[in-house]
Design a protein around this motif. Structure first.
Motif, PDB file in Angstrom:
ATOM      1  N   GLN A  28      -2.455 -10.533  -1.167  1.00 34.88           N
ATOM      2  CA  GLN A  28      -3.203  -9.585  -0.712  1.00 34.88           C
ATOM      3  C   GLN A  28      -4.163 -10.003   0.511  1.00 34.88           C
ATOM      4  O   GLN A  28      -4.481  -9.331   1.152  1.00 34.88           O
ATOM      5  CB  GLN A  28      -3.983  -9.191  -2.025  1.00 34.88           C
ATOM      6  N   GLY A  33      -0.475  -7.381   1.675  1.00 36.78           N
ATOM      7  CA  GLY A  33      -0.719  -6.296   0.426  1.00 36.78           C
ATOM      8  C   GLY A  33       0.334  -5.516   0.424  1.00 36.78           C
ATOM      9  O   GLY A  33       0.922  -4.984  -0.574  1.00 36.78           O
ATOM     10  N   TRP A  34       0.717  -4.897   1.657  1.00 35.34           N
ATOM     11  CA  TRP A  34       1.738  -3.831   1.886  1.00 35.34           C
ATOM     12  C   TRP A  34       2.959  -4.131   1.104  1.00 35.34           C
ATOM     13  O   TRP A  34       3.905  -3.453   1.107  1.00 35.34           O
ATOM     14  CB  TRP A  34       1.888  -3.582   3.534  1.00 35.34           C
ATOM     15  N   ALA A  35       3.349  -5.647   1.334  1.00 31.75           N
ATOM     16  CA  ALA A  35       4.659  -5.938   0.651  1.00 31.75           C
ATOM     17  C   ALA A  35       4.855  -6.388  -0.694  1.00 31.75           C
ATOM     18  O   ALA A  35       5.868  -6.636  -1.108  1.00 31.75           O
ATOM     19  CB  ALA A  35       4.981  -7.549   1.573  1.00 31.75           C
ATOM     20  N   LYS A  36       3.792  -6.131  -1.313  1.00 34.02           N
ATOM     21  CA  LYS A  36       3.819  -6.344  -2.960  1.00 34.02           C
ATOM     22  C   LYS A  36       4.857  -5.552  -3.693  1.00 34.02           C
ATOM     23  O   LYS A  36       5.353  -6.440  -4.516  1.00 34.02           O
ATOM     24  CB  LYS A  36       2.406  -6.091  -3.576  1.00 34.02           C
ATOM     25  N   LYS A 105       4.700  -7.054  12.185  1.00 32.41           N
ATOM     26  CA  LYS A 105       3.524  -6.467  11.805  1.00 32.41           C
ATOM     27  C   LYS A 105       2.564  -7.287  11.406  1.00 32.41           C
ATOM     28  O   LYS A 105       2.911  -8.444  10.784  1.00 32.41           O
ATOM     29  CB  LYS A 105       3.863  -5.388  10.898  1.00 32.41           C
TER      30      LYS A 105
END
Ligand SMILES: Cc1cc2nc3c(=O)[nH]c(=O)nc-3n(C[C@H](O)[C@H](O)[C@H](O)COP(=O)(O)OP(=O)(O)OC[C@H]3O[C@@H](n4cnc5c(N)ncnc54)[C@H](O)[C@@H]3O)c2cc1C
Length: 538
Positions: A28, A33-36, A105
């Motif tokens: 995070q 965090g988007w990959a959690k 990204k």
């Protein structure tokens, strides 16, 4: 038949991501965090009994070299147990070999670092081709035509285990051949020759003393061309669909990393294409080296995490002298100390991974300085840690059915591979010498800390950095590098970890004594809080 008593349940199934508070927080914080959700799904797959068994099988049934077919034709192929292919397929389908390049990204390298951190906990052998393929991309981009041809296959998430010309495959993996019999650290001694063929390609004559994962589709290799040491892409098949003239002489009989094949090879006029400027082979391939060094940090931090998770899990369930082991004060000291080491390794590794997601000047300095420094220190600490965690399991920790012997045997390799300890520390010195703003960036990274726990240590480090700039004393490079990493780890823990963790780390790692064995934490620390934080939720 005796009754089985007081044995802990196996640590499975469990989610390697969801149960790891340190990793989750780091993902995070460092921008992924988007990959959690994806990481949690991967963590669950890796922690399933089926995947854990694949890790055991891939190591039990070692790869076999087949030099010739039944008629005597050259094959130069390595056969792997199906478990190896399943695990490598799992890693590739998760994009761990190339996702930050295929889908760039913010946070992409951090997300991928978290995935590989978990992969290596279940099986480290497949990590090798995954790491080399990941690292190959920036080097390959020095040859735009080759990159255009190869990158779409490298970016594919469909693992293709078949051994045939890459043009017929939808996916490809890339290895690396630098080390020769007479020297691996001093690459200028490479003797492999690259002769121009007249059509723009080259023919390689010589050998490599180590070339791991020889079933990769192509290798980045160093060879002496007319203009000096140069970098080449050498595919396993030639453009006219013939086996390239690469003979696998034998597979190494290794201490650990046994699921993976590491080979000795001879090139008998092997087809290869130049990558980057002729004569500038080392700077070209060293870009790959930076990424694989990052992977050594990730891999070793992952080994630490798995070892600590197993140890804490065991101590929570096993009773001795009427108490759970975890409640025995001396065992708690050992476990807390191990947990500190693991958390500090994870936190600096994930911070470093973020520097690979950024391109500003500070990120470049962090990459240049902290990659070799962290590789040195984390990899040096891993064998000690895996040994001590093994002892937490008592006699059972020495037995192959637990994962502990495998972790222990795996532990030293990341320190040797891709630049051994001394080479990393000398690289830190070189980076300091050549990076004018290194001290400023490091000072900022340390947070200009006024924190009383860290201040005396950073002052001492500043003096050492200054002295190093004045007189380049190689004999002190390990001491300097160790201090640099400890200061960075302490600063990160002070900023981001619970106070119990930061207090204990500073108290035990920044003093004069620190580090001769685990379990020497001084009185007055919250050992339970540290240990509980490291427990894998199960
Ligand atoms: C399992 C495994 C897989 C591998 N796979 C690959 C692969 O796929 N491709 C590949 O190219 N290589 C591979 N290697 C080789 C590895 O990268 C080399 O072994 C490593 O770089 C060290 O080189 P060397 O063995 O020649 O040791 P040397 O270069 O002889 O070094 C020996 C020792 O001397 C130290 N040393 C060297 N120079 C100095 C100095 N100036 N000052 C102080 N100390 C110094 C080194 O730190 C080291 O400890 C693999 C190795 C292993 C163990």
């Amino acid at each position: 038949m005796f009754e089985v008593q007081n044995q802990p349940p196996p640590l499975e199934p469990y989610n390697l991501f969801a149960s790891d508070a340190v990793l989750r927080d780091a993902v995070q914080r460092e921008g992924a965090g988007w990959a959690k959700a994806e990481l949690s799904a991967l963590g669950a797959t890796l922690g399933s009994p089926e995947t854990i068994k694949l890790g055991f099988d891939a190591n039990k049934f070692a790869p076999q070299l087949r030099t010739l077919d039944r008629y005597g034709h050259r094959l130069d192929e390595v056969e792997f147990h199906p478990a190896w292919h399943e695990l490598l397929g799992l890693a590739v389908s998760a994009g761990l070999h190339s996702s930050p390049w295929a889908d760039p990204k913010p946070g992409a390298h951090v997300a991928r670092a978290a995935g590989t951190f978990m992969l290596g906990q279940v099986e480290s052998g497949v990590y090798c081709p995954v790491a080399m393929t990941y690292g190959s991309v920036p080097t390959l981009r020095h040859a735009p035509a080759l990159a255009a041809d190869w990158l779409p296959r490298i970016f594919s998430r469909n693992y293709d285990r078949s051994f045939r010309p890459a043009r017929l495959k939808s996916a490809a993996l890339v290895g690396m051949g630098m080390t020769e019999n007479q020297g691996g650290s001093d690459l200028r001694t490479n003797t492999t020759r690259a002769e121009p063929s007249g059509d723009g390609s080259f023919r390689l004559h010589g050998h490599k003393w180590f070339m791991s994962a020889p079933m990769c589709d192509a290798f980045l290799v160093l060879a002496q061309s007319p203009k000096g040491l140069s970098c080449f892409l050498m595919p396993r098949w030639t453009p006219d669909d013939k086996r390239n003239a690469v003979q696998i002489l034998r597979l190494k009989d290794k201490l650990g990393n046994r699921s993976n094949a590491s080979s000795e090879v001879e090139f008998l006029g092997a087809y290869a294409q130049l990558v980057g400027e002729e004569g500038r082979g080392i700077p070209t391939i060293i870009e790959m080296g930076n990424y694989t060094r990052l992977d050594c940090c990730i891999g070793s931090s992952g080994l630490m995490r798995q070892a600590v998770a197993q140890a804490v899990h065991h101590a929570r369930h096993r009773t001795a002298f009427q108490k759970k082991l975890i409640d025995q004060p001396l065992m708690m000291n050992v476990l807390a100390d191990l947990a500190l080491e693991s958390e500090a390794a994870t936190i600096i590794t994930m911070r470093l991974a973020r520097a690979y997601d950024e391109s500003d000047e500070a990120a470049q300095v962090i990459r240049r300085m902290v990659t070799p420094a962290a590789k040195f220190w984390i990899c040096k600490r891993t064998p000690f840690l895996t040994y001590e965690t093994m002892e937490v399991l008592g006699g059972s920790g020495y037995i192959e059915e637990s994962i502990m012997p495998r972790l222990y045997r795996e532990a030293p390799v990341n320190s040797i591979w891709e630049g051994s300890g001394n080479i990393m520390c000398l690289d830190v010195l070189r980076a300091m010498e050549r990076t004018p703003n290194a001290t400023d960036v490091l000072r900022r990274e340390l947070g200009d800390s006024k924190d009383a726990r860290l201040k005396p240590f950073t002052e001492q480090l500043e003096k050492r950095l200054h002295a190093t700039r004045e007189r380049n004393d190689e004999s002190q490079a390990r001491a300097l590098t160790r201090e640099l990493v400890l200061a960075l780890q302490a600063a990160l823990l002070i900023r981001h970890a619970p106070p119990a963790v930061a207090d204990a780390f500073c108290a035990s790692r920044l003093g004069a004594a620190g580090g001769s064995a685990f379990g020497l934490l001084p009185q007055g620390l919250d050992l339970r809080a540290i240990t509980e934080r490291a427990a894998p939720a199960h």
